[in-house]
Design a protein around this motif. Structure first.
Motif, short mmCIF file in Angstrom:
data_model
loop_
_atom_site.label_atom_id
_atom_site.label_comp_id
_atom_site.label_asym_id
_atom_site.label_seq_id
_atom_site.Cartn_x
_atom_site.Cartn_y
_atom_site.Cartn_z
N GLN A 117 0.83 -1.21 0.00
CA GLN A 117 0.00 0.00 0.00
C GLN A 117 0.86 1.26 0.00
O GLN A 117 0.57 2.23 -0.70
N GLU A 135 -6.23 -1.17 -0.61
CA GLU A 135 -6.12 -2.02 0.58
C GLU A 135 -6.48 -3.47 0.31
O GLU A 135 -5.75 -4.39 0.68
N LEU A 136 -7.62 -3.72 -0.34
CA LEU A 136 -8.03 -5.10 -0.59
C LEU A 136 -7.06 -5.80 -1.53
O LEU A 136 -6.67 -6.96 -1.30
N THR A 137 -6.65 -5.11 -2.58
CA THR A 137 -5.70 -5.70 -3.53
C THR A 137 -4.39 -6.04 -2.83
O THR A 137 -3.82 -7.12 -3.03
N ALA A 138 -3.92 -5.12 -1.99
CA ALA A 138 -2.67 -5.36 -1.26
C ALA A 138 -2.79 -6.56 -0.33
O ALA A 138 -1.88 -7.39 -0.24
N ARG A 139 -3.92 -6.66 0.34
CA ARG A 139 -4.13 -7.76 1.28
C ARG A 139 -4.20 -9.11 0.56
O ARG A 139 -3.59 -10.09 0.98
N LEU A 140 -4.94 -9.14 -0.54
CA LEU A 140 -5.06 -10.39 -1.30
C LEU A 140 -3.73 -10.78 -1.94
O LEU A 140 -3.36 -11.96 -1.96
N ALA A 141 -3.00 -9.79 -2.46
CA ALA A 141 -1.69 -10.08 -3.06
C ALA A 141 -0.72 -10.59 -2.01
O ALA A 141 0.03 -11.54 -2.25
N THR A 186 -1.06 0.65 -3.78
CA THR A 186 -1.98 -0.45 -4.03
C THR A 186 -3.20 -0.31 -3.13
O THR A 186 -3.06 -0.09 -1.92
N GLY A 194 -1.54 -14.58 -12.78
CA GLY A 194 -2.87 -14.56 -12.19
C GLY A 194 -3.62 -15.87 -12.30
O GLY A 194 -4.85 -15.88 -12.33
#
Length: 213
Positions: free
Chosen positions: A146, A153-159, A151, A205
């Motif tokens: 982040q 928040e959700l994208t960073a967490r999932l990544a 990035t 992906g």
């Protein structure tokens, strides 16, 4: 001030090391579950109260040796060169670790490292404690993504969950193979191939899993 630790700090460091060394020696000789905290304290010549001041739980006597690695992936992302993608930096760091036989990659067959890995695998409470370690790595990486890659928040967490899981799985595979007899040199080519595949899946992906035959 010369930046060197004072006598009090040196004493604390020596006590910490003495407790840790005594614990690992006893655990490797008798088994993690067969050794009590009282026995560790006695071997280190400290009280149980002193031991718990340095190590809050019995599991910490083992896991603390990996503590610096909990935020390692996050540090790699923060320190990456300009215009280098986070995943590229993590991949290159892992491959470098394999070349250097870094224990955190699982590819180190020093007898004591091998025995410690096997001890962790054989003790459910240590496996559970390592899961907390893994969760901490995910949180640290998500924050780094982040802050350095803008990035969401959700994208960073999932990544972060995916990257740490891949890193973890690769290291565990290597550690298990070495813990039960395979040498690091024999395993190296396979470890590199597995890492290249794993990071390629992350980069793509997982689209290959959804493609139609």
């Amino acid at each position: 001030m010369d930046g060197k630790p004072g006598l009090r700090e040196l004493k604390k460091q020596r006590t910490h090391a003495a407790i840790s060394d005594a614990a690992i020696a006893l655990f490797l000789e008798h088994g993690f579950n067969q050794v009590s905290v009282a026995q560790v304290a006695e071997a280190a010549e400290v009280s149980k109260r002193t031991l718990f001041a340095y190590f809050p739980t019995k599991e910490d006597l083992v896991v603390h040796r990996l503590a610096d690695h909990e935020t390692e992936i996050a540090r790699i992302v923060r320190a990456r060169p300009a215009r280098t993608a986070p995943l590229t930096a993590v991949r290159e760091h892992f491959l470098e670790g394999l070349r250097e036989r870094d224990p955190i990659t699982g590819l180190n067959d020093h007898p004591q490292v091998r025995r410690v890995h096997r001890m962790i695998l054989d003790a459910p409470s240590l496996v559970a404690r390592m899961e907390r370690f893994k969760a901490g790595a995910e949180r640290a990486l998500a924050q780094a993504l982040q802050e350095t890659a803008d990035t969401p928040e959700l994208t960073a967490r999932l990544a972060a969950v995916q990257i740490v899981a891949v890193h973890w799985a690769l290291a565990q595979d290597n550690a298990e193979r070495l813990a039960y007899g395979e040498s690091a040199d024999v395993r190296y080519a396979g470890a590199v191939a597995d890492a290249e595949l794993a990071f390629a899946l992350l980069e793509n992906g997982l689209r290959d899993l959804t493609s139609q035959r």
